[in-house]
Design a protein around this motif. Structure first.
Motif, short mmCIF file in Angstrom:
data_model
loop_
_atom_site.label_atom_id
_atom_site.label_comp_id
_atom_site.label_asym_id
_atom_site.label_seq_id
_atom_site.Cartn_x
_atom_site.Cartn_y
_atom_site.Cartn_z
N GLY A 1 59.06 -34.84 -35.95
CA GLY A 1 60.47 -35.14 -36.16
C GLY A 1 60.73 -36.61 -36.41
N ALA A 2 59.84 -37.48 -35.92
CA ALA A 2 60.02 -38.92 -36.11
C ALA A 2 59.94 -39.31 -37.59
CB ALA A 2 58.97 -39.68 -35.32
N GLN B 1 67.63 -40.04 -32.90
CA GLN B 1 66.38 -40.40 -32.24
C GLN B 1 66.53 -41.60 -31.32
OE1 GLN B 1 63.39 -40.81 -35.29
NE2 GLN B 1 63.53 -38.66 -35.91
#
Length: 258
Positions: free
Chosen positions: A204-205, A67
């Motif tokens: 997704g974080a 990320q």
């Protein structure tokens, strides 16, 4: 619900049902010796330790770096996630009355609750984070990692289910009732699994946070609950052997399937 959510839910349900499968020998009147019981619970602790690192912390670090975080920042995120998971289970321990097989009663108001429910609550505190770990493993879309966690958690649920059933028979309950209650304690895992897979799949974080949070919760259970239980009756060698076998078995499972 999407396919991955269904898969995560069903996998965590399957892992939870292994609690009941592990209790089945009680129906035949087979009770493990204290030494063997501590060795089996040591195996469960080893599986959880190995799963925490190989299937949760390391993927959590990789997800954080993917990320855009640098290694120091990813490590910091993992450290906070692990701490939050441990604090979460510590809070459950303080808030919910429960009873350990050897250590006795803990939690607020434990003296006023029937022992059967104290045993059920103790295993429920264990099983919810385990289901959460399985759900989080699937939520990131990595089916192989999720399956590894589900199989590993299922394997370590079996000796816990047997321990619960044996304890209930010792309290005077029938064998069939003891097995039924042991199986029921595993049904909290799909609840945790559903929460985990939905949270991570939605964003997704959340993935690195969810993975490391679940790891911290399981590490707390291993250190605070399972290992002390297996060392109270003088069977440290058997329990430690079981733990080492569990660590190795889960590592091999993770490498093979992951």
């Amino acid at each position: 619900m999407s396919d991955i959510v269904w898969i995560g839910l069903l996998a965590s349900l399957g892992a939870g049902l292994m609690t009941g499968v592990g209790a089945l020998p009680v129906l035949a009147g087979r009770h493990p010796s204290a030494r063997r019981s501590d060795a089996m619970l040591g195996f469960a602790a080893g599986v959880m330790l190995s799963a925490s690192y190989f299937s949760l912390i390391l993927p959590g670090l990789a997800a954080a770096e993917a990320q855009g975080l640098g290694r120091p920042a990813a490590a910091g995120l993992a450290a906070v996630g692990i701490a939050l998971g441990a604090l979460f289970v510590a809070g459950l321990n303080r808030a919910l009355p429960h009873e350990h097989f050897v250590a006795g009663r803990e939690g607020a108001g434990a003296e006023g609750v029937a022992r059967i429910w104290l045993f059920v609550l103790a295993i429920t505190i264990h099983n919810f984070p385990e289901g959460l770990a399985v759900g989080v493993g699937f939520g990131g879309g990595d089916v192989a990692n999720g399956m590894t966690l589900a199989i590993g958690i299922g394997l370590q649920n079996a000796p816990e289910g047997l321990a619960v059933a044996v304890a209930l028979v010792g309290l005077g309950y029938s064998r069939l009732f003891a097995v039924a209650i042991a199986a029921a304690t595993g049904l909290v895992e799909p609840v945790g699994g559903l929460i985990g897979v939905i949270a991570v799949h939605a964003s997704g974080a959340v993935l690195p946070w969810g993975l490391t949070f679940a790891a911290g919760a399981m590490l707390f259970i291993v250190s605070h609950e399972i290992i002390p239980e297996t060392h109270r009756r003088g069977h440290q060698a058997a329990a430690t052997t079981g733990l080492m076998v569990g660590v190795i078995a889960m590592m091999l499972l993770d490498v093979t399937l992951g």
